[in-house]
Design a protein around this motif. Sequence first.
Motif, short mmCIF file in Angstrom:
data_model
loop_
_atom_site.label_atom_id
_atom_site.label_comp_id
_atom_site.label_asym_id
_atom_site.label_seq_id
_atom_site.Cartn_x
_atom_site.Cartn_y
_atom_site.Cartn_z
N MET A 63 52.75 10.52 1.81
CA MET A 63 53.97 9.89 2.31
C MET A 63 53.54 9.33 3.49
O MET A 63 53.98 8.09 3.96
CB MET A 63 55.14 11.14 2.56
N ALA A 64 52.46 9.61 4.43
CA ALA A 64 52.08 9.24 5.54
C ALA A 64 51.36 8.07 5.20
O ALA A 64 51.55 6.87 5.92
CB ALA A 64 51.07 10.32 6.48
N GLU A 65 50.61 8.00 4.25
CA GLU A 65 49.77 6.83 3.57
C GLU A 65 50.71 5.55 3.25
O GLU A 65 50.66 4.54 3.55
CB GLU A 65 48.89 7.20 2.70
N ALA A 66 51.79 6.05 2.74
CA ALA A 66 52.84 5.13 2.05
C ALA A 66 53.74 4.39 3.69
O ALA A 66 53.77 3.17 3.38
CB ALA A 66 53.86 5.87 1.38
N SER A 67 53.80 5.12 4.41
CA SER A 67 54.47 4.62 5.74
C SER A 67 53.49 3.64 6.16
O SER A 67 54.03 2.57 6.56
CB SER A 67 54.62 5.82 6.64
N LYS A 68 52.18 4.06 6.35
CA LYS A 68 51.22 3.05 7.03
C LYS A 68 51.11 1.80 6.11
O LYS A 68 51.04 0.64 6.80
CB LYS A 68 49.95 3.61 7.13
N LEU A 69 51.06 1.86 4.87
CA LEU A 69 50.76 0.85 3.95
C LEU A 69 52.07 -0.01 4.13
O LEU A 69 51.88 -1.33 4.09
CB LEU A 69 50.68 1.39 2.45
N PHE A 70 53.21 0.43 4.12
CA PHE A 70 54.59 -0.27 3.93
C PHE A 70 54.57 -0.97 5.39
O PHE A 70 54.72 -2.45 5.35
CB PHE A 70 55.62 0.59 3.99
N ASP A 71 54.37 -0.52 6.42
CA ASP A 71 54.24 -1.12 7.78
C ASP A 71 53.09 -2.48 7.62
O ASP A 71 53.57 -3.33 8.14
CB ASP A 71 53.81 -0.10 8.97
N LYS A 72 52.03 -2.23 7.26
CA LYS A 72 50.93 -3.28 7.11
C LYS A 72 51.60 -4.16 6.46
O LYS A 72 51.44 -5.46 6.73
CB LYS A 72 49.62 -2.44 6.73
N LYS A 73 51.91 -4.06 5.13
CA LYS A 73 52.55 -5.07 4.24
C LYS A 73 53.69 -5.85 4.97
O LYS A 73 53.92 -6.98 4.90
CB LYS A 73 52.74 -4.62 2.86
N ALA A 74 54.52 -4.77 5.55
CA ALA A 74 55.88 -5.72 6.18
C ALA A 74 55.33 -6.57 7.26
O ALA A 74 55.95 -7.70 7.48
CB ALA A 74 56.76 -4.54 6.56
N SER A 75 54.37 -6.26 8.07
CA SER A 75 53.90 -6.91 9.11
C SER A 75 53.25 -8.36 8.80
O SER A 75 53.22 -9.28 9.58
CB SER A 75 52.93 -6.17 10.18
#
Length: 124
Positions: A63-75
């Motif tokens: 779940m932490a990895e998903a949060s980081k990846l989502f933030d990266k892709k969103a940015s």
Amino acid sequence: MGAGRTEAVRTHKKYYQDDEDHDADDQSIGSASAVQALKLFTSGESGNTAKSSSQSAFVALAMAEASKLFDKKASQGKVSGGSSKESAVMQAGEMALKMYMKSQGGGQSSSASSGVLGLASKFL
């Protein structure tokens, strides 16, 4: 789970190794993050110890990895419309839980760490 496993590994490669410039959705972010968590968890890079090698630690890592990846892709502006961070995190948690349960062989009495390591050999 054969087709799902193959797709999860392919999506992981796309987002974590190739870093391709494609739009991501919550489902693909979730599955890629679960595979990344598996890699980190089994390699010891997550800081897991015998004491913390548990289902909840593995799911939390995904779940932490998903949060980081989502933030990266969103940015990068690379998140598909209609996708949400919450959904991506939930998808990662569900996928990680399925992976963990599969590693346990439906409740056989194997240790958590050996079960997850066995699972890693199937995915990686």
